[in-house]
Design a protein around this motif. Structure first.
Motif, short mmCIF file in Angstrom:
data_model
loop_
_atom_site.label_atom_id
_atom_site.label_comp_id
_atom_site.label_asym_id
_atom_site.label_seq_id
_atom_site.Cartn_x
_atom_site.Cartn_y
_atom_site.Cartn_z
N LEU A 57 51.80 32.52 39.21
CA LEU A 57 51.41 32.76 40.75
C LEU A 57 50.36 33.49 41.06
N THR A 58 49.86 34.43 40.17
CA THR A 58 48.24 34.80 40.36
C THR A 58 47.37 33.83 40.18
N ASN A 59 47.52 32.99 39.23
CA ASN A 59 46.47 31.87 39.01
C ASN A 59 46.31 30.90 40.14
N ILE A 60 47.60 30.68 40.65
CA ILE A 60 47.53 29.94 41.91
C ILE A 60 47.00 30.59 43.06
N ILE A 61 47.10 31.86 43.38
CA ILE A 61 46.52 32.63 44.22
C ILE A 61 45.00 32.48 44.01
N VAL A 62 44.61 32.65 42.86
CA VAL A 62 43.05 32.66 42.50
C VAL A 62 42.79 31.29 42.96
N SER A 63 43.20 30.31 42.47
CA SER A 63 42.78 28.85 42.67
C SER A 63 42.70 28.36 43.89
N ILE A 64 43.50 28.91 44.93
CA ILE A 64 43.50 28.74 46.38
C ILE A 64 42.62 29.31 46.96
N TYR A 65 42.42 30.56 46.58
CA TYR A 65 41.40 31.51 47.14
C TYR A 65 39.86 30.66 46.80
N LEU A 66 39.76 30.30 45.50
CA LEU A 66 38.29 29.84 45.29
C LEU A 66 38.18 28.21 45.71
N ASN A 76 32.49 34.08 56.27
CA ASN A 76 32.77 35.46 56.40
C ASN A 76 34.33 35.70 56.08
N GLU A 77 34.90 36.84 55.58
CA GLU A 77 36.10 37.25 55.06
C GLU A 77 36.38 38.79 55.38
N ASN A 78 37.50 38.80 55.15
CA ASN A 78 38.14 40.41 55.35
C ASN A 78 37.74 40.96 53.88
N SER A 79 36.85 42.02 53.96
CA SER A 79 36.68 42.57 52.78
C SER A 79 37.94 43.35 52.03
N GLY A 80 38.17 43.11 51.02
CA GLY A 80 39.28 43.73 49.98
C GLY A 80 40.14 42.52 49.54
N ILE A 81 40.02 41.37 50.26
CA ILE A 81 40.88 40.23 49.80
C ILE A 81 40.51 39.72 48.27
N LEU A 82 39.40 39.49 47.90
CA LEU A 82 38.61 39.24 46.66
C LEU A 82 39.12 40.33 45.60
N MET A 121 40.16 32.99 33.06
CA MET A 121 40.26 33.09 34.53
C MET A 121 40.10 34.30 34.64
N PRO A 122 40.53 35.50 34.17
CA PRO A 122 40.32 36.86 34.63
C PRO A 122 38.79 37.24 34.54
N VAL A 123 38.13 36.74 33.40
CA VAL A 123 36.93 37.14 33.44
C VAL A 123 36.01 36.26 34.35
N LEU A 124 36.41 34.86 34.65
CA LEU A 124 35.55 34.49 35.86
C LEU A 124 35.79 34.94 37.30
N MET A 125 36.78 35.64 37.34
CA MET A 125 37.13 36.22 38.68
C MET A 125 36.39 37.47 38.77
N ILE A 126 36.45 38.37 37.42
CA ILE A 126 35.52 39.51 37.49
C ILE A 126 34.23 39.18 37.74
N ILE A 127 33.62 38.30 37.29
CA ILE A 127 32.30 37.97 37.64
C ILE A 127 32.07 37.70 38.94
N PHE A 128 32.85 36.62 39.50
CA PHE A 128 32.84 36.32 40.83
C PHE A 128 32.94 37.53 41.85
N TRP A 129 33.99 38.56 41.49
CA TRP A 129 34.00 39.73 42.38
C TRP A 129 32.54 40.57 42.25
N TYR A 130 32.20 40.59 41.08
CA TYR A 130 30.88 41.34 41.08
C TYR A 130 29.65 40.84 41.78
#
Length: 209
Positions: A57-66, A76-82, A121-130
């Motif tokens: 479920l989390t990887n689905i959410i991640v993939s949809i978001y990306l 533009n997006e609401n801060s905090g979602i990422l 995917m966790p590492v990639l999302m941490i990079i994207f967040w940073y």
């Protein structure tokens, strides 16, 4: 100069989002294929079980978001979602590495998919967040909203497990552990979630300073 740099950042953001989402969708489709290929129950039950894993479920959410980030025109997006999504996928990676990795030894294609979902995917999302989160607007008051998904998820899998006898993770297996132990485990995970969320916010604020 600022406009030029801004456009370069947007292009980089979209490019990375596209690459990362393709990796995410590949891993999810691969895991679904393996689940169907190795099913031990009916197709319907296999599908139910597939979508009861927090990892999936989390990887689905991640993939949809990306995917949305990669293709939408308005950036533009609401801060905090990422940050919320990054917290979810960080928990996936952390719990797998610390608790679940030793419980099985996947091989071949399953091992590749397993590493993509739980490590890459966790590492990639941490990079994207940073790189791209609007860290100045992060607030501790956002954490209760971020908790809605994992709390709702926990309630659903416990209710379904009570009727089906299937629990996706051993630390929430009510049949083997009992209500008190599962409640304790859930409390510790909740505390970890809150602490991790606060850590991301704290790091975000420190980075902006």
């Amino acid at each position: 100069m600022f406009i030029f740099d801004y456009h370069k950042i947007i292009i980089m953001k979209k490019a990375l989002a596209l690459i990362f989402c393709l990796i995410g969708w590949f891993a999810l489709i691969g895991q679904y294929y393996l689940a169907i290929e190795n099913k031990t129950t009916s197709i319907l039950e296999t599908n139910f079980r597939f979508f009861t894993y927090f990892t999936i479920l989390t990887n689905i959410i991640v993939s949809i978001y990306l995917t949305i980030v990669a293709f939408k025109k308005d950036n533009n997006e609401n801060s905090g979602i990422l940050t919320a999504i990054t917290v979810y996928i960080t928990i996936v990676g952390f719990i797998y590495q610390i608790i679940l990795r030793g419980t099985w030894q996947p091989t071949g294609f399953q091992r590749i998919i397993d590493e993509l979902l739980h490590s890459v995917m966790p590492v990639l999302m941490i990079i994207f967040w940073y790189l791209f989160e609007n860290k100045t607007a992060l607030k501790y008051i956002q954490i209760p909203k971020w908790m809605i998904f994992p709390v709702f998820y926990l309630i659903i899998i416990l209710i379904r497990g009570n009727f089906s006898g299937f629990y996706p993770y051993p630390f929430v297996d009510m049949t083997k552990l009992g209500f008190t132990k599962v409640l304790t485990n859930s409390l510790w995970i909740t505390i970890f979630f809150i602490g991790l969320s606060m850590l991301y916010i704290r790091i975000g604020k420190a980075l902006k300073r």
